[in-house]
Design a protein around this motif. Structure first.
Motif, PDB file in Angstrom:
ATOM      1  N   UNK A 145       0.840  -1.204   0.000  1.00  0.00           N
ATOM      2  CA  UNK A 145       0.000   0.000   0.000  1.00  0.00           C
ATOM      3  C   UNK A 145       0.873   1.252   0.000  1.00  0.00           C
ATOM      4  N   UNK A 146       0.527   2.207  -0.842  1.00  0.00           N
ATOM      5  CA  UNK A 146       1.308   3.430  -0.990  1.00  0.00           C
ATOM      6  C   UNK A 146       2.311   3.360  -2.124  1.00  0.00           C
ATOM      7  N   UNK A 147       2.513   2.151  -2.687  1.00  0.00           N
ATOM      8  CA  UNK A 147       3.482   1.977  -3.771  1.00  0.00           C
ATOM      9  C   UNK A 147       2.817   1.929  -5.149  1.00  0.00           C
ATOM     10  N   UNK A 148       1.505   2.125  -5.203  1.00  0.00           N
ATOM     11  CA  UNK A 148       0.799   2.099  -6.483  1.00  0.00           C
ATOM     12  C   UNK A 148      -0.459   2.953  -6.388  1.00  0.00           C
ATOM     13  N   UNK A 149      -0.832   3.530  -7.524  1.00  0.00           N
ATOM     14  CA  UNK A 149      -2.093   4.278  -7.614  1.00  0.00           C
ATOM     15  C   UNK A 149      -3.023   3.660  -8.652  1.00  0.00           C
ATOM     16  N   UNK A 150      -2.504   2.671  -9.385  1.00  0.00           N
ATOM     17  CA  UNK A 150      -3.294   2.023 -10.420  1.00  0.00           C
ATOM     18  C   UNK A 150      -2.799   0.585 -10.595  1.00  0.00           C
ATOM     19  N   UNK A 151      -3.656  -0.251 -11.183  1.00  0.00           N
ATOM     20  CA  UNK A 151      -3.319  -1.660 -11.363  1.00  0.00           C
ATOM     21  C   UNK A 151      -3.727  -2.111 -12.765  1.00  0.00           C
ATOM     22  N   UNK A 152      -2.789  -2.743 -13.469  1.00  0.00           N
ATOM     23  CA  UNK A 152      -3.101  -3.452 -14.711  1.00  0.00           C
ATOM     24  C   UNK A 152      -3.361  -4.906 -14.325  1.00  0.00           C
ATOM     25  N   UNK A 153      -4.571  -5.382 -14.607  1.00  0.00           N
ATOM     26  CA  UNK A 153      -4.969  -6.728 -14.190  1.00  0.00           C
ATOM     27  C   UNK A 153      -4.984  -7.646 -15.417  1.00  0.00           C
ATOM     28  N   UNK A 154      -4.475  -8.879 -15.237  1.00  0.00           N
ATOM     29  CA  UNK A 154      -4.259  -9.782 -16.371  1.00  0.00           C
ATOM     30  C   UNK A 154      -5.543 -10.202 -17.074  1.00  0.00           C
ATOM     31  N   UNK A 155      -6.667 -10.233 -16.358  1.00  0.00           N
ATOM     32  CA  UNK A 155      -7.934 -10.507 -17.040  1.00  0.00           C
ATOM     33  C   UNK A 155      -9.090  -9.938 -16.220  1.00  0.00           C
ATOM     34  N   UNK A 156     -10.270  -9.948 -16.821  1.00  0.00           N
ATOM     35  CA  UNK A 156     -11.421  -9.296 -16.195  1.00  0.00           C
ATOM     36  C   UNK A 156     -11.921 -10.035 -14.960  1.00  0.00           C
ATOM     37  N   UNK A 157     -11.831 -11.361 -14.953  1.00  0.00           N
ATOM     38  CA  UNK A 157     -12.280 -12.108 -13.784  1.00  0.00           C
ATOM     39  C   UNK A 157     -11.435 -11.763 -12.559  1.00  0.00           C
ATOM     40  N   UNK A 158     -10.128 -11.683 -12.730  1.00  0.00           N
ATOM     41  CA  UNK A 158      -9.272 -11.275 -11.622  1.00  0.00           C
ATOM     42  C   UNK A 158      -9.584  -9.842 -11.205  1.00  0.00           C
ATOM     43  N   UNK A 159      -9.899  -8.985 -12.173  1.00  0.00           N
ATOM     44  CA  UNK A 159     -10.268  -7.602 -11.845  1.00  0.00           C
ATOM     45  C   UNK A 159     -11.530  -7.560 -10.994  1.00  0.00           C
ATOM     46  N   UNK A 160     -12.488  -8.455 -11.288  1.00  0.00           N
ATOM     47  CA  UNK A 160     -13.717  -8.519 -10.497  1.00  0.00           C
ATOM     48  C   UNK A 160     -13.394  -8.825  -9.037  1.00  0.00           C
ATOM     49  N   UNK A 161     -12.526  -9.813  -8.801  1.00  0.00           N
ATOM     50  CA  UNK A 161     -12.129 -10.136  -7.437  1.00  0.00           C
ATOM     51  C   UNK A 161     -11.374  -8.996  -6.774  1.00  0.00           C
ATOM     52  N   UNK A 162     -10.522  -8.326  -7.554  1.00  0.00           N
ATOM     53  CA  UNK A 162      -9.750  -7.209  -7.007  1.00  0.00           C
ATOM     54  C   UNK A 162     -10.672  -6.070  -6.568  1.00  0.00           C
ATOM     55  N   UNK A 163     -11.687  -5.781  -7.364  1.00  0.00           N
ATOM     56  CA  UNK A 163     -12.642  -4.727  -7.008  1.00  0.00           C
ATOM     57  C   UNK A 163     -13.285  -5.033  -5.659  1.00  0.00           C
ATOM     58  N   UNK A 164     -13.646  -6.288  -5.457  1.00  0.00           N
ATOM     59  CA  UNK A 164     -14.266  -6.680  -4.181  1.00  0.00           C
ATOM     60  C   UNK A 164     -13.290  -6.482  -3.015  1.00  0.00           C
ATOM     61  N   UNK A 165     -12.020  -6.849  -3.225  1.00  0.00           N
ATOM     62  CA  UNK A 165     -11.032  -6.702  -2.156  1.00  0.00           C
ATOM     63  C   UNK A 165     -10.820  -5.234  -1.802  1.00  0.00           C
ATOM     64  N   UNK A 166     -10.724  -4.394  -2.806  1.00  0.00           N
ATOM     65  CA  UNK A 166     -10.545  -2.962  -2.532  1.00  0.00           C
ATOM     66  C   UNK A 166     -11.772  -2.398  -1.827  1.00  0.00           C
TER      67      UNK A 166
END
Length: 255
Positions: free
Chosen positions: A157-178
């Motif tokens: 945390x603090x080392x990034x302001x954006x994320x390139x996610x390898x696919x949309x399904x992983x992005x869906x999980x990431x959105x939930x975590x954030x």
């Protein structure tokens, strides 16, 4: 392969499918031999993993073989989606918005697409003379994206302001975590996915992503095969499809 089947039917051709259950040349060779036994006019092979298939060159000496977004370790007619370019475009979009610390949720390393998308992210940051952000691996699933994003939050945390996610399904999980950590998208963190699955526009927020044209991949694969069957054909044996950015609401200027 659904789109290849549809393209074959439109040309009045029969389409046979042989699945591969293990990542080994033994199973791949068995599947190819099975198709050759049915005297097919040609074979389309889509392998998401990096496998050295040079021995197939002799097995398929008299049967045209088309690599569908795959690398067999030898030259043959191919239809590719430019995975590296797609990831570079995702990263470039975030750079244009003003992000300078960009993390990456990477797909499973043995997969060719995961490797090329990771290379694209790296190359675009290096071209911008920026350091690479943190990397956490997933396995294409929403669950792995959720766990990978949690690791990003806890360890980086603090080392990034954006994320390139390898696919949309992983992005869906990431959105939930954030979301569970009260991190708002895109106000606090921006995300860009890859694939443009049908549900991507209905994520909360709707996901900016890289679109792969699978219908074009299917059509071109069958077209390429038919050209190889025609002895008078002189067109290029390799075709490349360029993915492109679908801009939605998950990426914005740094907060």
């Amino acid at each position: 392969m659904v789109h290849s089947e549809q393209a074959s039917k439109e040309l009045g051709l029969s389409f046979m499918f042989s699945g591969i259950v293990e990542h080994s040349t033994q199973y791949i060779r068995r599947a190819v031999n099975e198709l050759c036994a049915h005297q097919v006019c040609g074979i389309l092979i889509h392998l998401p993993w990096e496998v050295d298939l040079r021995e197939l060159h002799d097995v398929c000496r008299n049967v045209p073989l088309i690599a569908v977004d795959s690398d067999f370790g030898f030259e043959c007619p191919s239809v590719f989606i430019n995975q590296e370019l797609g990831s570079r475009e995702a990263t470039r979009h975030l750079l244009r918005l003003g992000h300078r610390k960009i993390a990456h949720l990477r797909g499973p390393v043995p997969w060719r697409a995961a490797k090329l998308r990771s290379i694209g992210w790296k190359k675009e940051l290096k071209a911008a003379r920026l350091p690479l952000g943190p990397v956490v691996d997933g396995d294409w699933t929403a669950e792995s994206g959720f766990e990978a994003a949690r690791k990003l939050i806890s360890d980086h945390w603090g080392k990034f302001t954006a994320v390139v996610v390898a696919n949309d399904q992983m992005a869906l999980g990431a959105i939930r975590a954030f979301e569970e950590n009260s991190i708002r998208i895109p106000q606090n963190i921006s995300l860009v996915g890859f694939d443009d699955i049908p549900e991507a526009g209905f994520f909360r927020p709707p996901l900016s992503t890289i679109k792969q044209d699978f219908a074009a991949l299917g059509r071109l694969s069958v077209q390429c095969l038919m050209e190889q069957v025609d002895p008078t054909c002189t067109t290029s044996p390799t075709r490349t499809i360029q993915p492109y950015l679908i801009e939605r609401e998950s990426a914005a200027k740094p907060g």
